[in-house]
Design a protein around this motif. Structure first.
Motif, mmCIF file in Angstrom:
data_model
loop_
_atom_site.group_PDB
_atom_site.id
_atom_site.type_symbol
_atom_site.label_atom_id
_atom_site.label_comp_id
_atom_site.label_asym_id
_atom_site.label_seq_id
_atom_site.Cartn_x
_atom_site.Cartn_y
_atom_site.Cartn_z
ATOM 1 N N ASP A 97 0.811 -1.213 0.000
ATOM 2 C CA ASP A 97 0.000 0.000 0.000
ATOM 3 C C ASP A 97 0.847 1.266 0.000
ATOM 4 O OD1 ASP A 97 -2.223 -1.546 -0.013
ATOM 5 O OD2 ASP A 97 -2.753 -1.220 2.094
ATOM 6 N N SER A 98 2.098 1.182 0.452
ATOM 7 C CA SER A 98 2.931 2.378 0.556
ATOM 8 C C SER A 98 3.558 2.774 -0.775
ATOM 9 C CB SER A 98 4.026 2.150 1.594
ATOM 10 O OG SER A 98 4.889 1.112 1.182
ATOM 11 N N LEU A 99 3.483 1.921 -1.777
ATOM 12 C CA LEU A 99 4.010 2.238 -3.102
ATOM 13 C C LEU A 99 2.849 2.602 -4.024
ATOM 14 C CD1 LEU A 99 6.631 -0.645 -3.513
ATOM 15 C CD2 LEU A 99 7.039 1.717 -2.797
ATOM 16 N N TYR A 100 2.870 3.810 -4.565
ATOM 17 C CA TYR A 100 1.767 4.277 -5.405
ATOM 18 C C TYR A 100 1.723 3.447 -6.680
ATOM 19 C CZ TYR A 100 -1.434 7.509 -7.691
ATOM 20 O OH TYR A 100 -2.517 8.061 -8.318
ATOM 21 N N PRO A 101 0.596 2.791 -6.983
ATOM 22 C CA PRO A 101 0.545 1.820 -8.072
ATOM 23 C C PRO A 101 0.773 2.400 -9.463
ATOM 24 C CG PRO A 101 -1.656 2.245 -7.201
ATOM 25 C CD PRO A 101 -0.688 2.879 -6.255
ATOM 26 N N LEU A 102 0.515 3.698 -9.661
ATOM 27 C CA LEU A 102 0.652 4.312 -10.982
ATOM 28 C C LEU A 102 1.965 5.067 -11.144
ATOM 29 C CD1 LEU A 102 -2.984 5.682 -11.449
ATOM 30 C CD2 LEU A 102 -2.037 3.470 -12.134
ATOM 31 N N MET A 103 2.896 4.840 -10.212
ATOM 32 C CA MET A 103 4.155 5.579 -10.228
ATOM 33 C C MET A 103 5.323 4.597 -10.265
ATOM 34 S SD MET A 103 5.353 8.417 -7.399
ATOM 35 C CE MET A 103 3.924 9.473 -7.735
ATOM 36 N N PRO A 104 6.280 4.768 -11.186
ATOM 37 C CA PRO A 104 7.439 3.872 -11.206
ATOM 38 C C PRO A 104 8.289 4.046 -9.953
ATOM 39 C CG PRO A 104 7.792 5.727 -12.688
ATOM 40 C CD PRO A 104 6.367 5.810 -12.234
ATOM 41 N N VAL A 105 9.098 3.055 -9.680
ATOM 42 C CA VAL A 105 9.927 3.072 -8.478
ATOM 43 C C VAL A 105 10.805 4.320 -8.428
ATOM 44 C CG1 VAL A 105 11.806 1.880 -7.281
ATOM 45 C CG2 VAL A 105 9.908 0.572 -8.246
ATOM 46 N N SER A 106 11.295 4.767 -9.575
ATOM 47 C CA SER A 106 12.177 5.932 -9.602
ATOM 48 C C SER A 106 11.505 7.158 -8.998
ATOM 49 C CB SER A 106 12.621 6.231 -11.035
ATOM 50 O OG SER A 106 11.495 6.473 -11.872
ATOM 51 N N LYS A 107 10.226 7.386 -9.328
ATOM 52 C CA LYS A 107 9.524 8.548 -8.775
ATOM 53 C C LYS A 107 9.163 8.332 -7.305
ATOM 54 C CE LYS A 107 6.486 11.001 -10.945
ATOM 55 N NZ LYS A 107 7.221 12.289 -10.879
ATOM 56 N N VAL A 108 8.793 7.098 -6.968
ATOM 57 C CA VAL A 108 8.485 6.790 -5.560
ATOM 58 C C VAL A 108 9.669 7.147 -4.674
ATOM 59 C CG1 VAL A 108 8.056 4.909 -3.929
ATOM 60 C CG2 VAL A 108 6.807 4.983 -6.090
ATOM 61 N N MET A 109 10.867 6.808 -5.145
ATOM 62 C CA MET A 109 12.054 6.984 -4.315
ATOM 63 C C MET A 109 12.616 8.408 -4.342
ATOM 64 S SD MET A 109 14.272 3.482 -4.721
ATOM 65 C CE MET A 109 15.453 4.127 -3.526
ATOM 66 N N THR A 110 12.374 9.151 -5.421
ATOM 67 C CA THR A 110 13.083 10.428 -5.577
ATOM 68 C C THR A 110 12.242 11.678 -5.388
ATOM 69 O OG1 THR A 110 12.723 10.424 -7.983
ATOM 70 C CG2 THR A 110 14.740 9.357 -7.158
ATOM 71 N N ASP A 111 10.928 11.616 -5.537
ATOM 72 C CA ASP A 111 10.125 12.847 -5.509
ATOM 73 C C ASP A 111 10.278 13.608 -4.188
ATOM 74 O OD1 ASP A 111 9.271 12.562 -8.066
ATOM 75 O OD2 ASP A 111 7.145 12.304 -7.608
ATOM 76 N N ALA A 112 10.081 12.910 -3.063
ATOM 77 C CA ALA A 112 10.187 13.582 -1.763
ATOM 78 C C ALA A 112 11.615 14.048 -1.509
ATOM 79 C CB ALA A 112 9.730 12.645 -0.648
ATOM 80 N N TYR A 113 12.587 13.272 -1.948
ATOM 81 C CA TYR A 113 13.993 13.630 -1.759
ATOM 82 C C TYR A 113 14.324 14.918 -2.501
ATOM 83 C CZ TYR A 113 19.101 13.122 -1.839
ATOM 84 O OH TYR A 113 20.449 13.328 -1.703
ATOM 85 N N ILE A 114 13.877 15.017 -3.741
ATOM 86 C CA ILE A 114 14.126 16.225 -4.538
ATOM 87 C C ILE A 114 13.409 17.425 -3.928
ATOM 88 C CG2 ILE A 114 13.693 17.315 -6.777
ATOM 89 C CD1 ILE A 114 14.125 14.526 -8.041
ATOM 90 N N HIS A 115 12.185 17.197 -3.462
ATOM 91 C CA HIS A 115 11.391 18.280 -2.860
ATOM 92 C C HIS A 115 12.096 18.856 -1.630
ATOM 93 C CE1 HIS A 115 7.952 20.554 -1.394
ATOM 94 N NE2 HIS A 115 8.067 19.941 -0.230
ATOM 95 N N SER A 116 12.703 18.010 -0.833
ATOM 96 C CA SER A 116 13.339 18.475 0.405
ATOM 97 C C SER A 116 14.801 18.881 0.203
ATOM 98 C CB SER A 116 13.260 17.373 1.473
ATOM 99 O OG SER A 116 13.977 16.227 1.050
ATOM 100 N N HIS A 117 15.338 18.643 -0.997
ATOM 101 C CA HIS A 117 16.714 19.040 -1.316
ATOM 102 C C HIS A 117 16.681 19.832 -2.628
ATOM 103 C CE1 HIS A 117 17.284 15.597 1.390
ATOM 104 N NE2 HIS A 117 18.487 16.062 1.641
ATOM 105 N N PRO A 118 16.337 21.122 -2.571
ATOM 106 C CA PRO A 118 16.142 21.920 -3.786
ATOM 107 C C PRO A 118 17.345 21.936 -4.721
ATOM 108 C CG PRO A 118 15.327 23.087 -1.843
ATOM 109 C CD PRO A 118 16.062 21.892 -1.337
ATOM 110 N N GLY A 119 18.530 21.746 -4.200
ATOM 111 C CA GLY A 119 19.710 21.787 -5.049
ATOM 112 C C GLY A 119 20.014 20.483 -5.768
ATOM 113 N N ILE A 120 19.232 19.456 -5.484
ATOM 114 C CA ILE A 120 19.457 18.133 -6.079
ATOM 115 C C ILE A 120 18.593 17.965 -7.328
ATOM 116 C CG2 ILE A 120 19.270 15.637 -5.729
ATOM 117 C CD1 ILE A 120 21.466 16.853 -4.092
ATOM 118 N N GLY A 121 19.216 17.615 -8.448
ATOM 119 C CA GLY A 121 18.480 17.378 -9.689
ATOM 120 C C GLY A 121 17.972 15.948 -9.766
#
Length: 315
Positions: A97-121
Motif C-alpha cells: 500500500d505504501s508504493l503508489y501503483p501508478l508511479m514507477p519506483v524511480s519517482k516513488v524513491m526520488t520525488d520527496a527527496y528532490i522536494h526536500s533538497h532543492p539543489g538536487i536534480g
C-alpha cells in the motif's frame, strides 16, 4: 551513549480509551531497539506520535517526544516535515500500500527527496536511488527503478521501502513490523538486511515487531509493551534468557513455539485483552495474570533488577 530519541511519559487517547499510558523509552545513537507486544498494545501508535501520523480520532494528551534534544510535539506539521525528513526514515508495515501503483519506483524513491533538497536534480537523485538499491542487494537496480509496484515481489517492495527511507542521510530508521506478510525465505533475507544496517555509520533503529525471532537476531535492547505501558525493558539477552514479568515470560514462551514454524504469527495469549483506566496505578496485566495477588491492584512501580533490566511487577 548519547540519547537520540526518547519518549517521556507520553499519553495518547481516543474518545473512549487510553492508547498510550505514560510511555517512556529511549534509543541511543548507533543502537537498535525493539518494541514488542501483541496487536493492540500501542506499538504503532507510538510511531504515529513521533511521525505525526496518528489516526484522526487519537490525540496526544501529555508527555513529550524528544529527537536530538528537541520536543517534536511542539512542531507544526510543516516544521516536523522540514526538520525530520532526511533525519528519520520510516518503513511502513504494509509495503504494497505504501508504493503508489501508478508511479514507477524511480519517482516513488526520488520525488520527496528532490522536494526536500532543492539543489538536487533528478539525475543525481536517481543515481542515489540506484546506489541504495544496489547496496541492499538488488541486481540491475536501474532496471528496477523503471518498474511499477505490480511488477515487484513482496521482498523487492520491502527492499525498495527501506531504500526510500534511507534516501536522506538519516540518523534513525523506524520500521513497523518489517517481517510481516513475508514467506520464510524472504523473511530471512530481510532479517539479514536489517542486521547489516544495524549500527552502520552510526545509524540508530527503532523496530516495532511481534516477530520475536527477528527481534532476537537484531536488537541491542528490548522494550515489552502492554496496554500502552512499558512493563519490562532490558538487554536483548536479558529479555530472552531471563524474562521476569509474567507477560514477557508468556511472549518468550509463545515466541519459541512460533519460531518452530516462522510462517505463522505469534499465537495470541489466552483471556481477553483490556485497556486500563489511565488513572489506575494497578498492573494492567492483572485480569490475565495467573500469578497475581492483592498487591497487584495497588500502585505498581518500576523495579530495577540490574543496570539495564527493569520490570513493572510487584513480584
Amino acid at each position: 551513549m548519547a540519547e537520540l530519541l526518547s519518549f517521556r511519559s507520553l499519553y495518547a487517547e481516543d474518545e473512549r480509551h487510553t492508547i498510550l499510558a505514560g510511555l517512556t523509552l529511549h534509543v541511543d545513537r548507533g543502537e537498535t531497539v525493539a518494541l514488542v507486544g501483541e496487536s493492540g498494545c500501542g506499538k504503532t501508535m507510538s510511531i504515529g506520535a513521533l511521525l505525526d501520523i496518528l489516526p484522526d480520532d487519537v490525540s496526544v494528551t501529555g508527555g513529550s517526544v524528544l529527537f536530538d534534544g528537541e520536543d517534536v510535539l511542539a512542531y507544526s506539521w510543516r516544521e516536523r516535515e522540514a526538520r525530520l525528513y532526511g533525519r528519520i526514515g520510516f518503513v511502513p508495515q504494509n509495503t504494497s500500500d505504501s508504493l503508489y501503483p501508478l508511479m514507477p519506483v524511480s519517482k516513488v524513491m526520488t520525488d520527496a527527496y528532490i522536494h526536500s533538497h532543492p539543489g538536487i536534480g533528478r539525475k543525481a537523485a536517481i543515481d542515489r536511488a540506484a546506489m541504495l538499491l544496489s547496496s541492499l542487494g538488488i541486481e540491475n537496480a536501474r532496471r528496477v527503478l523503471s518498474l511499477y509496484p505490480f511488477q515487484l515481489s513482496g521482498g523487492m517492495k520491502q527492499r525498495i521501502n527501506i531504500a526510500s527511507a534511507l534516501m536522506g542521510d538519516i540518523d534513525l530508521l523506524v520500521a513497523d513490523e518489517p517481517t510481516s506478510a513475508l514467506d520464510i525465505h524472504i523473511r530471512r533475507q530481510i532479517e539479514a538486511l536489517y542486521a547489516s544496517l544495524s549500527g552502520r555509520g552510526g545509524l540508530s533503529m527503532l523496530i516495532v515487531s511481534h516477530d520475536l525471532g527477528f527481534v532476537r537476531s537484531i536488537a541491542d535492547r528490548v522494550y515489552v509493551m502492554y496496554a500502552g505501558r512499558i512493563i519490562e525493558e532490558g538487554l536483548c539477552s536479558e529479555i530472552f534468557s531471563s524474562p521476569v514479568h509474567p507477560y514477557t515470560q508468556s511472549l518468550v514462551e509463545l515466541g519459541t513455539v512460533a519460531a518452530r514454524d516462522r510462517n505463522h504469527d505469534l499465537p495470541e495469549l489466552g483471556r481477553s485483552f483490556s485497556v486500563p483506566d489511565r488513572k489506575s496505578l494497578a498492573c494492567a496485566f492483572l485480569p490475565r495474570c495467573s500469578c497475581c495477588n492483592a498487591s497487584c491492584s495497588s500502585a505498581v512501580g518500576y523495579a530495577r533488577l540490574s543496570d539495564t533490566h527493569y520490570v513493572r511487577c510487584v513480584r
